[in-house]
Motif scaffolding. Structure first.
Motif, PDB file in Angstrom:
ATOM      1  N   VAL A 116      19.784   9.909   2.507  1.00 37.34           N
ATOM      2  CA  VAL A 116      20.246  10.647   1.457  1.00 37.34           C
ATOM      3  C   VAL A 116      21.916  10.204   0.940  1.00 37.34           C
ATOM      4  CG1 VAL A 116      21.379  12.138   2.935  1.00 37.34           C
ATOM      5  CG2 VAL A 116      20.428  12.991   0.702  1.00 37.34           C
ATOM      6  N   THR A 117      21.458  10.297  -0.466  1.00 33.71           N
ATOM      7  CA  THR A 117      23.175   9.869  -1.141  1.00 33.71           C
ATOM      8  C   THR A 117      23.299  11.299  -1.955  1.00 33.71           C
ATOM      9  OG1 THR A 117      24.183   8.600  -2.520  1.00 33.71           O
ATOM     10  CG2 THR A 117      22.019   8.733  -2.994  1.00 33.71           C
ATOM     11  N   VAL A 118      24.487  11.601  -2.323  1.00 34.63           N
ATOM     12  CA  VAL A 118      24.748  12.759  -3.153  1.00 34.63           C
ATOM     13  C   VAL A 118      26.195  12.463  -3.724  1.00 34.63           C
ATOM     14  CG1 VAL A 118      26.022  14.129  -1.255  1.00 34.63           C
ATOM     15  CG2 VAL A 118      25.252  15.274  -3.389  1.00 34.63           C
ATOM     16  N   SER A 119      26.109  12.625  -5.086  1.00 30.92           N
ATOM     17  CA  SER A 119      27.276  12.240  -6.057  1.00 30.92           C
ATOM     18  C   SER A 119      27.548  13.503  -6.869  1.00 30.92           C
ATOM     19  CB  SER A 119      27.050  11.185  -6.600  1.00 30.92           C
ATOM     20  OG  SER A 119      26.024  11.280  -7.701  1.00 30.92           O
ATOM     21  N   LYS A 120      28.711  13.472  -7.401  1.00 25.20           N
ATOM     22  CA  LYS A 120      28.877  14.285  -8.455  1.00 25.20           C
ATOM     23  C   LYS A 120      29.813  14.060  -9.689  1.00 25.20           C
ATOM     24  CE  LYS A 120      33.348  16.739  -7.125  1.00 25.20           C
ATOM     25  NZ  LYS A 120      34.004  17.857  -6.612  1.00 25.20           N
ATOM     26  N   VAL A 121      29.680  14.657 -10.848  1.00 22.56           N
ATOM     27  CA  VAL A 121      30.242  14.175 -12.152  1.00 22.56           C
ATOM     28  C   VAL A 121      30.508  15.254 -12.936  1.00 22.56           C
ATOM     29  CG1 VAL A 121      27.889  13.625 -13.017  1.00 22.56           C
ATOM     30  CG2 VAL A 121      29.995  12.705 -14.110  1.00 22.56           C
ATOM     31  N   ILE A 122      31.662  15.554 -13.587  1.00 18.12           N
ATOM     32  CA  ILE A 122      31.919  16.518 -14.519  1.00 18.12           C
ATOM     33  C   ILE A 122      31.157  16.485 -15.744  1.00 18.12           C
ATOM     34  CG2 ILE A 122      33.797  17.564 -16.045  1.00 18.12           C
ATOM     35  CD1 ILE A 122      35.715  17.057 -13.571  1.00 18.12           C
ATOM     36  N   GLN A 123      30.541  17.515 -16.459  1.00 17.89           N
ATOM     37  CA  GLN A 123      29.935  17.706 -17.782  1.00 17.89           C
ATOM     38  C   GLN A 123      30.758  18.576 -18.366  1.00 17.89           C
ATOM     39  OE1 GLN A 123      25.708  17.236 -17.900  1.00 17.89           O
ATOM     40  NE2 GLN A 123      25.642  18.848 -19.500  1.00 17.89           N
ATOM     41  N   GLU A 124      30.977  18.253 -19.484  1.00 21.36           N
ATOM     42  CA  GLU A 124      31.896  19.142 -20.378  1.00 21.36           C
ATOM     43  C   GLU A 124      30.937  20.012 -21.356  1.00 21.36           C
ATOM     44  OE1 GLU A 124      35.009  16.926 -22.560  1.00 21.36           O
ATOM     45  OE2 GLU A 124      35.318  15.725 -21.024  1.00 21.36           O
ATOM     46  N   SER A 125      30.365  20.704 -20.713  1.00 19.90           N
ATOM     47  CA  SER A 125      29.514  21.772 -21.361  1.00 19.90           C
ATOM     48  C   SER A 125      29.083  23.018 -20.228  1.00 19.90           C
ATOM     49  CB  SER A 125      27.952  21.004 -21.866  1.00 19.90           C
ATOM     50  OG  SER A 125      27.082  21.110 -20.939  1.00 19.90           O
ATOM     51  N   ASN A 126      28.655  23.891 -20.914  1.00 21.49           N
ATOM     52  CA  ASN A 126      28.066  25.041 -20.160  1.00 21.49           C
ATOM     53  C   ASN A 126      26.903  24.690 -19.069  1.00 21.49           C
ATOM     54  OD1 ASN A 126      25.880  27.642 -19.999  1.00 21.49           O
ATOM     55  ND2 ASN A 126      28.093  28.223 -19.846  1.00 21.49           N
ATOM     56  N   TRP A 127      26.769  25.192 -17.817  1.00 19.93           N
ATOM     57  CA  TRP A 127      25.561  24.810 -16.922  1.00 19.93           C
ATOM     58  C   TRP A 127      24.424  24.839 -17.199  1.00 19.93           C
ATOM     59  CZ3 TRP A 127      22.342  28.086 -14.108  1.00 19.93           C
ATOM     60  CH2 TRP A 127      22.386  29.522 -14.665  1.00 19.93           C
ATOM     61  N   LEU A 128      24.048  25.855 -18.236  1.00 20.65           N
ATOM     62  CA  LEU A 128      22.562  26.170 -18.666  1.00 20.65           C
ATOM     63  C   LEU A 128      22.205  24.920 -19.705  1.00 20.65           C
ATOM     64  CD1 LEU A 128      20.359  28.040 -18.438  1.00 20.65           C
ATOM     65  CD2 LEU A 128      20.968  29.009 -20.316  1.00 20.65           C
ATOM     66  N   GLN A 129      23.011  24.107 -20.253  1.00 21.97           N
ATOM     67  CA  GLN A 129      22.505  22.952 -20.999  1.00 21.97           C
ATOM     68  C   GLN A 129      22.113  21.614 -20.073  1.00 21.97           C
ATOM     69  OE1 GLN A 129      25.509  24.379 -24.025  1.00 21.97           O
ATOM     70  NE2 GLN A 129      25.562  22.206 -24.474  1.00 21.97           N
ATOM     71  N   GLY A 130      22.822  21.826 -18.991  1.00 24.30           N
ATOM     72  CA  GLY A 130      22.407  20.962 -17.954  1.00 24.30           C
ATOM     73  C   GLY A 130      21.199  20.973 -17.394  1.00 24.30           C
ATOM     74  N   VAL A 131      20.796  22.541 -16.785  1.00 28.31           N
ATOM     75  CA  VAL A 131      19.528  22.947 -16.415  1.00 28.31           C
ATOM     76  C   VAL A 131      18.360  22.665 -17.357  1.00 28.31           C
ATOM     77  CG1 VAL A 131      18.264  24.965 -15.807  1.00 28.31           C
ATOM     78  CG2 VAL A 131      20.651  24.521 -14.732  1.00 28.31           C
ATOM     79  N   GLU A 132      18.628  22.929 -18.616  1.00 25.51           N
ATOM     80  CA  GLU A 132      17.551  22.867 -19.614  1.00 25.51           C
ATOM     81  C   GLU A 132      17.344  21.613 -19.870  1.00 25.51           C
ATOM     82  OE1 GLU A 132      18.314  27.325 -21.776  1.00 25.51           O
ATOM     83  OE2 GLU A 132      18.903  25.267 -22.757  1.00 25.51           O
TER      84      GLU A 132
END
Lengths: 424, 424, 424
Positions: C158-174
């Motif tokens: 398994v691999t896991v990474s993270k990155v900042i997105q400059e928007s509200n979370w729901l835009q990502g989910v959608e």
């Protein structure tokens, strides 16, 4: 000075504000035509009167100006694909033509598509004088196309540039129509310099502080700054103000050829302005490559980043003010005549508090411009047509001369073709 | 802890706020005298208590401190020409002397000028101790000139520097008059290091947690932190707090010569503070060039940009905190004693929420300072004269010593020349 | 489209908001386990649901997650010393263990200490799948530990990474649960390119616009995008949505090995999101070093700064969009599949105005997700337990296949172990 209420009224331009509604009755410069050099090229972000828009040149060469955000899920059309007579959103492939019609909907099966129900805000555009102009007002009030002397000369004889100013548009207009500051702010301290500005032997500088003579016209006004030179002579320099934000003034090329020049201060939003600068040759001589660098004004490609349209001399670096140069060569120590203007106008803050001013006789042109702009707001609110809409300004120019005290400056202000209402 | 209301009352300094009105009753450091090195030199931007001002040294050497904005059209006088006993706005050539009188009006013909009706806000200034001080309060309440021991020693014996802190001024004051943090935050973990701080064998560190003894005086208070060392001895370190923002503490030069040092936390606005740092020699020995670098505190020209007065170690780079150094050499891993203070005080946010604190006995000096500041606000609102206005503080100093448990630390606190009201 | 009220309800996450209260009922990813590589190592700033926190791994290896600010005087514990089973504030030496108890008070003499009365906000944490998860809700409602298929495979797989997105979370989910955009936004224009994306011969691209089939479950939903390929066949790609912000989708390694992948869109605050990206191998084959670079998605160490977790392709540089590449190679001209997603989702602005959308049948999964999230808010407000809390999701996966038109895609969606409530 203005009341705080009138100051807000004149400076706020977003949709729905009184001045915003008024400005939307005029053709507004949206971008330079050369920013869209080819059909199906890269779309460009445009912010105009507080609205975020995207401009693109379609396959046929026509310029579209659309709301930045796709009506589907509000993705930015800046990322869009400009292809086959339309701009396609890359998120789900919805596509719009220059008139704002949805012409494709890639993400839905044909039987489920609902293209006919989808429109994106689009503004009519027209190209002239190297500028793409937009009309953002009600369709039924769309005025005649813009038609200035400078937009009708051959491209060989005219140059136009633009630069962002970090202040409200009115600070720009008020600097542009104010003759009284010009031989002070832009003065050179010595003739022995190559820096731009007015040298001590220039009659504009030698003349005493001016009196102003102003004729209100159906497009705005023309006025002269009259400076006594000696017992016999005066120096006269004339300006035209065409509502809502056009200035015309006499100028001169680097080589000394007489030019007519001007600015347009176009609101990006309440706190930022796109200043358009144009100059054209009034003779048979075309402009030279050197003329197009606009070194003297500091508006050309040597001074302004041609992608961001930010001036290299700017607020962050104090406009590269050199205090030694200010002691010995120029009044400000800042290079570039219009850089000096921007330094002053940005230094006032985004929207200057006009309730704290102290105006005098030399500020009469500014006071008159405010009156005409307030009048325009009122006329629009009453359903009428404000000054500067009807093209009575098409042959206007401006001039400068040393003349006998008894001569009439009005003979010098070149064909007006317009109605003088009142001499102030 | 404070109520939210009292927290706002103590921290807000703009004109018209209760604390703003109180601070304007005192002489306030405006800038370093060396920022205006010569007559008719470059003007300097100064932001003080939320007001944007311009300082300049006129032809006679006098320092003017004017509103940044010209009363005519509100152009910034930062661009101004400093010439012939006045600062001239470059926009239209209006000129002001250090007293705020308009002495010229280039843009108007002589018969239309109205100079006598124009004044610009100007504040009286005085130079002493290498600092230009301003008085921003009502003319009739102007107090005696500032006269601290450190402002009266020869320039060879004193150094003063300044640095911007990105927090409200009160966070600075409260750090400066808090002895309890000093041998913790500024502690070294080993004697085997050249980094600045208090080494393990320093009695300040060896001593146990302190008790505080505090005398309220007519200028503010003096107090001692008393740390048990062993059965017989205590370590005592004294501080002076002079309203509204002066601290005096014992110090020591790089070469080990005893010094007296202090800070002034001057509000730039609610969220930013100009910290002034001074040190002077109490002996015949002048300060050395090395002393003037202030390496140990991190306030000198090696550590702070002398144009912007921003610290090179700052919030954006986490003060160059080195976690390995924090493991092995210093308590914080940050170099510079006052850099450590700034890291902590800026890390609290612009204005710390004092309603969420949990204070203890070690915080008594802080609690007392707040009481005196609240009292000063009340006294001023009632038309009275708050502590620290009358120059009863002129001979104050502070000291540090290991002494027998039964000795009286008050004998050590150097000539007070002031009234003790109450021992807390 | 949503009402403005529902849009605010779904997007605002601070403590005390309805959605903030709902999210605090779940285990929330706080940071990557590898950001705290060793006991007593450097503490790390974490901003989660609008709260500023500090994470540290104590001497025993346990992870503490505390309020950033010391309850004493509110100094930042980012500067803290991580030592002997606790994090010590460097200002006055107060020290806290992972449970938030104050265990030392250096600045007060022993007889004056009041440690027992001092607590700092602390949140329980658990490590699994390479992630430190926090529970920020009421103690008595703490749910079972997170247990996804990807958190239970060996670390080699398994691999896991993270990155900042400059928007509200729901835009990502959608974006993550929207199959309809994937073969459009991520499309390649030619097979003759090494850029990441779906090539023209991929059935995902060859297929026509999809219809959606969706089963609401006790954890959220599973759904399929079904794309007609020809008379006989369809392309099916399935997704899982687990409340509140988990997506599971089929994927494939750089070497072509089938993987299962997913995202978690964790609110930093209303305007910023930490996107976690995971992938695991469903076969015996472990992931390779190449797989861990995540080149294709643009989420790995080549593309994202591993200290700040900011993407090198970002809003400031227009994601390095290349208009020539957009003409000839990829639909967007932007490299990196998830960089394309971020460009679109950040381009909508911090919180998209969902009252101005125009949704169609292809958006049914998005509409359904909003309904389930609104339902979760309601359930929590009524004291109940929302979907996605009970670990009925532990064996979920997703898959993709070309299959005969009459085949049942549900057979392909791998062990659900959960209840289907409704087929939409």
């Amino acid at each position: 000075m203005l009341s705080r209420e009138d100051n807000a009224l004149l400076t706020q331009v977003e949709r729905g504000t009184p001045m915003g509604t008024t400005l939307r009755r005029y053709w507004i410069p949206a971008l330079l035509a050369r920013e869209l050099p080819e059909p199906d090229g890269a779309p460009v972000r445009v912010r105009l009167l507080g609205e975020d828009l995207i401009a693109f040149r379609d396959t046929r060469g026509q310029v579209g100006l659309l709301d930045e955000f796709c009506p589907h899920r509000r993705a930015s059309l800046f990322f869009g694909r400009n292809e086959e007579c339309g701009l396609r959103c890359v998120y789900h492939g919805w596509k719009y033509d220059v008139d704002g019609r949805c012409v494709d909907m890639m993400n839905e099966p044909p039987d489920l598509q609902f293209k006919d129900k989808i429109f994106i805000t689009s503004y009519p555009t027209v190209e002239c004088g190297g500028v793409v102009w937009a009309y953002m007002g009600p369709a039924e009030r769309k005025p005649a196309l813009p038609s200035f002397a400078w937009t009708r000369v051959p491209a060989t004889h005219v140059t136009v540039s633009k630069v962002i100013q970090e202040s409200n548009w009115l600070q720009g207009v008020e600097g542009g129509i104010d003759t009284s500051h010009a031989p002070i702010l832009h003065r050179l301290l010595t003739s022995n310099t190559t820096r731009p500005g007015f040298k001590p032997d220039n009659p504009f500088v030698r003349g005493k502080a001016p009196t102003l003579a102003l004729d209100v016209t159906d497009y705005g006004y023309r006025y002269a700054g009259i400076r006594p030179l000696d017992e016999a002579n005066i120096h006269v320099r004339t300006y035209q103000f065409i509502l809502p934000f056009h200035q015309i003034r006499p100028s001169r090329s680097e080589g000394g050829v007489p030019l007519v020049a001007g600015h347009m201060w176009v609101p990006i939003d309440d706190d930022n302005t796109m200043v358009y600068n144009w100059e054209y040759s009034t003779t048979d001589a075309p402009l030279t490559a050197e003329d197009r660098l606009e070194r003297r004004l500091g508006n050309g490609p040597l001074d302004v980043d041609q992608t961001t349209f930010r001036s290299k001399r700017n607020r962050q670096n104090n406009y590269l003010l050199d205090r030694q140069v200010q002691k010995t060569e120029s009044f400000t120590g800042i290079d570039g005549i219009n850089v000096q203007d921007r330094a002053i106008q940005e230094g006032m803050g985004p929207i200057v508090d006009r309730s704290r001013e102290h105006l005098g006789p030399a500020d009469r042109a500014i006071i008159q411009a405010r009156r005409l702009l307030l009048e325009a707001v009122r006329v629009v609110s009453e359903g009428g047509t404000p000054r500067g809409i009807e093209p009575t300004y098409t042959t206007l120019a401006a001039a400068e001369a040393v003349m006998p005290r008894e001569a009439d400056w009005r003979e010098m202000t070149l064909a007006a073709g317009s109605q003088i209402e009142q001499t102030v």
